[in-house]
Design a protein around this motif. Structure first.
Motif, short mmCIF file in Angstrom:
data_model
loop_
_atom_site.label_atom_id
_atom_site.label_comp_id
_atom_site.label_asym_id
_atom_site.label_seq_id
_atom_site.Cartn_x
_atom_site.Cartn_y
_atom_site.Cartn_z
N THR A 17 1.19 -2.57 -9.52
CA THR A 17 1.03 -1.22 -8.96
C THR A 17 1.61 -1.16 -7.55
O THR A 17 2.34 -0.22 -7.21
CB THR A 17 -0.48 -0.86 -8.90
OG1 THR A 17 -1.04 -1.10 -10.19
CG2 THR A 17 -0.70 0.57 -8.49
N GLN B 299 5.49 -1.36 -7.66
CA GLN B 299 6.11 -0.11 -8.11
C GLN B 299 6.09 0.94 -7.02
O GLN B 299 7.06 1.67 -6.82
CB GLN B 299 5.34 0.46 -9.30
CG GLN B 299 5.69 -0.22 -10.60
CD GLN B 299 4.95 0.41 -11.77
OE1 GLN B 299 5.15 1.56 -12.10
NE2 GLN B 299 4.09 -0.36 -12.38
N ARG B 300 4.96 1.01 -6.29
CA ARG B 300 4.88 2.03 -5.23
C ARG B 300 5.78 1.71 -4.05
O ARG B 300 6.36 2.61 -3.44
CB ARG B 300 3.43 2.20 -4.78
CG ARG B 300 2.61 2.79 -5.89
CD ARG B 300 1.34 3.39 -5.39
NE ARG B 300 0.49 3.73 -6.54
CZ ARG B 300 -0.71 4.24 -6.45
NH1 ARG B 300 -1.23 4.48 -5.27
NH2 ARG B 300 -1.40 4.51 -7.52
N GLN C 34 -10.39 -0.21 -15.26
CA GLN C 34 -9.16 0.35 -15.87
C GLN C 34 -9.36 0.56 -17.37
O GLN C 34 -9.03 1.61 -17.91
CB GLN C 34 -8.02 -0.65 -15.74
CG GLN C 34 -7.03 -0.35 -14.66
CD GLN C 34 -6.01 -1.50 -14.56
OE1 GLN C 34 -5.99 -2.41 -15.39
NE2 GLN C 34 -5.19 -1.44 -13.54
N ILE D 62 -5.26 0.37 -2.71
CA ILE D 62 -3.85 0.19 -3.09
C ILE D 62 -2.95 0.69 -1.97
O ILE D 62 -1.98 0.03 -1.60
CB ILE D 62 -3.56 0.94 -4.42
CG1 ILE D 62 -4.29 0.25 -5.57
CG2 ILE D 62 -2.05 0.98 -4.70
CD1 ILE D 62 -4.28 1.02 -6.86
#
Ligand code: DC
Length: 224
Positions: free
Chosen positions: A19, A22-23, A156, A204
């Motif tokens: 995650t 990707q960000r 999740q 995150i």
């Protein structure tokens, strides 16, 4: 040697590195490589072809028959969309098993390096900084305590409506950590030139900001 910048993010299962990677890629407009997906694809393709996850030579040969594409967040192998199929718990285990074989890792080396394209690449995995992109401009070892990782994975799954058992998830994560760290070929380890980012008590967004700050500092030529 390529001058295209690489941000290598390595770390254990369920650390959130996918995650975060990707960000970071999105924020910088860089390409993104999910190297774990490649090992998952090999495990899935082997199962379908009736090849054992222990058969090193056959697995390495199988790699050259796979046309792998990442498009719009989906994974395609020989034209078939396998995004969900590779994410199963069975393929998490299979990936970790096929990944112990040096010939499989060798066969995937060039596949991974081909993702290094302008304007830059963010790659996540276990050996991005140590083996695949040893000249990466930024190397991050992103981790979290195993209990925290198990709870994140549990949440999740629950959010997706999938029944899960927290104790079982923790046991699986710890077994995979042990296999990934103890194998002789490219074991999971923190490189001496990687920056440790423990996200146990971070959001995150804070982890993403941490990686972006490292990259900006590097771009300005200020040493870490
Ligand atoms: O990141 P992931 O959970 O999707 O990875 C699945 C498995 O693949 C992991 O248990 C170890 C292996 N792997 C690896 O050996 N090297 C990488 N660069 C990425 C993943």
């Amino acid at each position: 040697m390529s001058t295209v910048p690489v941000i290598a993010i390595d770390g254990p299962s369920a650390s959130g590195k996918g995650t975060v990677a990707q960000r970071v890629a999105q924020a910088l407009g860089f390409h993104y490589l999910d190297s774990g997906a490649l090992y998952r694809i090999v495990a899935l393709a082997a199962k379908r072809a009736g090849i054992s996850w222990q058969d090193e030579a056959a697995l390495a040969d199988l790699v050259s028959t796979l046309d792998i594409r990442f498009e719009h967040g989906e994974i395609y192998v020989n034209g078939e969309q396998v995004s969900d199929a590779v994410r199963s718990e069975e393929m998490s285990r299979g990936a970790s098993e096929v990944a112990v074989h040096p010939k499989v890792r060798q066969a995937l080396l060039e596949v991974q390096r081909a993702f290094r394209k302008a304007p830059g690449l963010v790659a996540d995995g276990r050996d991005m900084g140590s083996v695949v992109f040893p000249d990466a401009q930024i190397k991050v070892f992103l981790t979290a305590r195993s209990h925290v990782r198990a709870e994140r994975r549990y949440k999740q799954l629950m959010e997706k409506g999938i029944h899960a058992n927290l104790a079982q998830i923790l046991a699986d994560i710890e077994a995979r950590d042990a296999r990934d760290m103890q194998r002789s070929a490219a074991p999971l380890q923190q490189c001496s030139d990687a920056t440790l980012l423990d996200t146990s008590d971070m959001t995150i967004a804070q982890a993403v900001d941490g990686v972006l700050a490292l990259y900006r500092r590097h771009s300005r030529g200020i040493s870490k």
